[in-house]
Motif scaffolding. Sequence first.
Motif, PDB file in Angstrom:
ATOM      1  N   LEU A  29      -2.403   8.597  10.876  1.00 57.15           N
ATOM      2  CA  LEU A  29      -3.686   8.650  10.090  1.00 57.15           C
ATOM      3  C   LEU A  29      -3.775   7.459  11.359  1.00 57.15           C
ATOM      4  N   SER A  30      -6.051   7.912  11.383  1.00 50.24           N
ATOM      5  CA  SER A  30      -6.640   6.565  12.066  1.00 50.24           C
ATOM      6  C   SER A  30      -7.107   6.418  11.033  1.00 50.24           C
TER       7      SER A  30
ATOM      8  N   GLU B 239      -3.654  -0.534   4.597  1.00 50.84           N
ATOM      9  CA  GLU B 239      -3.320   0.744   3.667  1.00 50.84           C
ATOM     10  C   GLU B 239      -2.916   2.178   4.527  1.00 50.84           C
ATOM     11  N   LEU B 240      -3.468   1.901   5.713  1.00 55.80           N
ATOM     12  CA  LEU B 240      -2.411   3.331   6.882  1.00 55.80           C
ATOM     13  C   LEU B 240      -1.110   2.902   6.894  1.00 55.80           C
TER      14      LEU B 240
ATOM     15  N   THR C  80     -14.244  -7.075   9.161  1.00 59.78           N
ATOM     16  CA  THR C  80     -15.245  -5.616   9.362  1.00 59.78           C
ATOM     17  C   THR C  80     -16.804  -5.724   9.387  1.00 59.78           C
TER      18      THR C  80
ATOM     19  N   GLN D 235       0.951   2.077  -7.408  1.00 59.53           N
ATOM     20  CA  GLN D 235       0.470   2.546  -6.353  1.00 59.53           C
ATOM     21  C   GLN D 235      -1.128   3.473  -7.221  1.00 59.53           C
TER      22      GLN D 235
ATOM     23  N   TYR E  55       7.592   7.899   6.087  1.00 60.59           N
ATOM     24  CA  TYR E  55       8.032   7.580   7.304  1.00 60.59           C
ATOM     25  C   TYR E  55       8.766   6.726   7.500  1.00 60.59           C
TER      26      TYR E  55
ATOM     27  N   ILE F  14      -7.649   9.038   3.304  1.00 57.39           N
ATOM     28  CA  ILE F  14      -5.709   8.517   3.942  1.00 57.39           C
ATOM     29  C   ILE F  14      -5.261   9.945   3.462  1.00 57.39           C
TER      30      ILE F  14
ATOM     31  N   GLU G 143       5.333   4.569   2.182  1.00 52.29           N
ATOM     32  CA  GLU G 143       5.459   4.526   1.059  1.00 52.29           C
ATOM     33  C   GLU G 143       5.807   5.838   1.017  1.00 52.29           C
ATOM     34  N   GLN G 144       5.387   7.010   1.753  1.00 52.90           N
ATOM     35  CA  GLN G 144       5.218   8.556   2.023  1.00 52.90           C
ATOM     36  C   GLN G 144       7.563   8.733   2.747  1.00 52.90           C
TER      37      GLN G 144
ATOM     38  N   GLY H 295       8.192   7.373  -2.937  1.00 55.54           N
ATOM     39  CA  GLY H 295       8.320   5.734  -2.816  1.00 55.54           C
ATOM     40  C   GLY H 295       9.615   5.044  -2.861  1.00 55.54           C
TER      41      GLY H 295
ATOM     42  N   GLN I 272       3.102  11.991  11.719  1.00 58.07           N
ATOM     43  CA  GLN I 272       2.315  12.852  10.530  1.00 58.07           C
ATOM     44  C   GLN I 272       1.344  10.778  11.558  1.00 58.07           C
TER      45      GLN I 272
ATOM     46  N   ARG J 227     -13.254  -2.084  -1.899  1.00 55.86           N
ATOM     47  CA  ARG J 227     -14.308  -1.845  -0.642  1.00 55.86           C
ATOM     48  C   ARG J 227     -15.946  -2.024  -1.444  1.00 55.86           C
TER      49      ARG J 227
ATOM     50  N   GLN K 228      -6.173  12.587   5.252  1.00 58.78           N
ATOM     51  CA  GLN K 228      -5.047  13.343   6.714  1.00 58.78           C
ATOM     52  C   GLN K 228      -3.494  13.014   6.160  1.00 58.78           C
ATOM     53  N   PHE K 229      -3.069  13.220   5.448  1.00 63.16           N
ATOM     54  CA  PHE K 229      -1.805  13.127   4.899  1.00 63.16           C
ATOM     55  C   PHE K 229      -1.628  14.596   4.773  1.00 63.16           C
TER      56      PHE K 229
ATOM     57  N   SER L 161     -11.189  -1.239   8.276  1.00 63.73           N
ATOM     58  CA  SER L 161     -10.608  -2.423   7.574  1.00 63.73           C
ATOM     59  C   SER L 161      -9.741  -1.624   6.823  1.00 63.73           C
ATOM     60  N   ASP L 162      -9.316  -0.468   6.783  1.00 59.70           N
ATOM     61  CA  ASP L 162      -8.286   0.699   5.816  1.00 59.70           C
ATOM     62  C   ASP L 162      -6.767   0.103   7.059  1.00 59.70           C
TER      63      ASP L 162
ATOM     64  N   ARG M 182      -0.787  -4.013  -5.234  1.00 58.58           N
ATOM     65  CA  ARG M 182       0.014  -4.642  -4.221  1.00 58.58           C
ATOM     66  C   ARG M 182      -0.891  -5.220  -3.595  1.00 58.58           C
TER      67      ARG M 182
ATOM     68  N   THR N 288       0.942   1.282   4.879  1.00 55.43           N
ATOM     69  CA  THR N 288       1.820   0.670   3.703  1.00 55.43           C
ATOM     70  C   THR N 288       2.025   2.213   3.262  1.00 55.43           C
ATOM     71  N   GLN N 289       0.646   2.924   3.108  1.00 57.65           N
ATOM     72  CA  GLN N 289       1.153   4.410   2.786  1.00 57.65           C
ATOM     73  C   GLN N 289       1.675   5.414   3.776  1.00 57.65           C
ATOM     74  N   LEU N 290       1.977   4.973   5.026  1.00 58.10           N
ATOM     75  CA  LEU N 290       3.047   5.830   5.910  1.00 58.10           C
ATOM     76  C   LEU N 290       4.964   5.351   5.400  1.00 58.10           C
TER      77      LEU N 290
END
Lengths: 418, 347
Positions: B77-78, B88-89, A284, A52, B98, A320, B95-96, B30, B75, A63, A323-324, B84-85, A202, B91-93
């Motif tokens: 996320l915007s 990531e949004l 983008t 991670q 959800y 990100i 991974e955590q 994870g 949860q 980015r 927001q968590f 462009s992300d 990843r 995968t993070q969800l």
Amino acid sequence: MTALRRLGLSLMAPAIALVVALALSAAVIALIGQNPATAVRVMFDFGDSPDQQTQAIVVVLNRAVPLFLAGLAVSVAFRMGLFNIGVEGQYRIATVLAAGAGAAVALPGPLHLLFIVVVAMAVGAFWAGIVAVLKVTRGVSEVISSIMLNFIALGLASYLLTGPLRGSPEGASIITTTPIPESGWFPGLNGVLTGLGLAEPRSELYGFLVVAVLVGIAVAVLIKRTRFGFDLRATGMSASAATASGVDARGMVLKAMLISGAIAGLIGMPDLLGDARSYNTEFTAGLGFLGIAVALLGRNSPLGIAFGALLFAFLDRAAIPLQFADIPASVVTIIQGTIVLAVVVANEVARRVTRRQAEGGSAVAPPTSGDGSTGDGQGPGDGPPPDVGPTTGTGTGVGVRNATGEPGRTDSRQGAGA
Amino acid sequence: MKAAALLLAGSMALAACASDETDTGSGDGGGGSASGDELMVGLAYDTGGRGDKSFNDSAYAGVEAAIEELGGEVQELSPNDDGSDRAELLTQLAEQGYDPVIGVGFAYGEIIGDIAAEYPETTFAVVDSSVEEMGAENLTGLLFAEEEGSFLAGAAAALKSETDHIGFVGGVENPLIQKFEAGYVAGAKAVNPDIVIDTQYISPAGDFSGFGDPARGKIVAQGMFDAGADIVYHAAGGSGQGVFEAAAASGGRAIGVDSDQYETVGDPALQAVIMTSMLKRVDNAVESFISDYSEGAVEGGQDIVNDLSTDGVGLSTSGGQIDDIQTQIDEFRQQIIDGEIEVPAIP
């Protein structure tokens, strides 16, 4: 001694600016009822497991690469006293045409890549060249023409994507160009990461990072170490003085814009060649405008721009985890805005302090008088963007200091670099 | 500058170490499917995020309703401004921990297939994007037959128009919004084959400004009213406000989209011009997906199409302006459900 002090000052200014910006952001976070300390901790939280963490680093770097190129494109024109707002349109039109060209030809590996990149640079340079030609032949302000050309570029890119270059089937919700075949893919750098003993992330780290670094070095050498760079900076500081000493100011406008546009053409390449493989309706957008902020933050020096791009990319990723932690992502936008603002203000303050010290006696070069900052536009044109103030200075090489003020540019570094 | 760069690099490295130590804190993130008792919904919005009074809010309303019934947490996320992300949004969800993870908006369609394959234990859904060809068993597409609802909107406009001249304002000229146009035109022509229909989009494909620009929405709609149209339908997100303003200014009427805009527009002067709205019940679709998930009834790998027959799309009646033509609308509705009328999805 003075050189040392100048160097200290030039580093002090952005450092103070960062601190001020962070303090302001902390106040905002506190105002919305969140704990600033938590926010900072969360922003630096790169994840729990090694993969991670490398992934987070890859996200930041991926980015930062296009942001760096965008900042670089803006800065080359800035150095000339030209405000190229058209970077946005230049990279969009360049990317769609490069994607189309890349899909249309079949060439062996490296040649295919080179072909796509050259097309992108040529298109970007052409689009920026229109601005330059309008300026030197008709005196059209590059600010106005480049903004207007942005709209034309967007419309044209959209027409090309939905019309001649359309590769996706009718009715698909995302319209794309035909994907570029594998010989036109840029290899990633994950092998290097794992070679360094880091966990396999990843996503693939863009191989274009290497190209971006090379372009950055090339621009630094070009600006600082060549006759051309000297002429460019001299014209940027005072077009009239440069013309008087034999520099072709009109030619410089054209060349600076062509280089700026060619670099702008590269902005879309990391994503196109490293990940997306095609231009699409979701490609983008807005990187050209972010590039202006990054260039201001980096004070138009390639190293500074690299730092600015990394900072922006880091903040972008932080949205990100924030927001968590139930902190709105707009906090990041606020931080980015305050940093740019603080840096611009700090640069101006630093410039005045340097000037006062110079006037105080230990000046290397005698303070020169202003060059009549109105009417110093190149050729028959109008002036560059608003002047930041009267001009005097301690520049070593050129007798005149940055009279034509790009917003927020000061250059105590100019002397330090020489 | 060099020192600063070093400093940044250093602090990044430090941060990476620091989070190693706190590893014990966030625990089983994870580990994939920690499918305990508690429902943990991950919701990734389209650009604009919460508070758009439309699409994203509707999705949230669905999640909220599901959680009210089943318990659990969400949860949200915007994405960043340029979207462009998005990957990531998701995968993070995942991974955590959800599960289910829902992507709101067709823009997720491009990437969600790969992510679903990477996290086979997590259940994914994407609103407005077809997943049937992706072959991921843990991914469901929540689709809407916007053209069917828009057909009824077109029929209503043609029935109510006094000048036999109507208009359509699209936000962005992409395939999704073209479905609205196709249905609307077909519906209007079904009532009156000779009707004049002005169609215009605010921005071209790839430029998403058309969904958030009321000023340009107003100019485009004003042009249609000036040319003689008396009813204009918009599928332009936030730009629709401008369409309503133009209708109010020129004594015409407008048709809203997605949610019941008669209820959400707020301003009584604008409320008066909203004849009806084409409802797209993202909330219902999301809610029923989550309750299916909690019952273990999600099949995956397929699209769920919400159309007229499931009330996934339809016309709102608040304000009572289309009460007099309700029987004709209902007839069309029945004919579409029965398959007697086939509504085109491409203009």
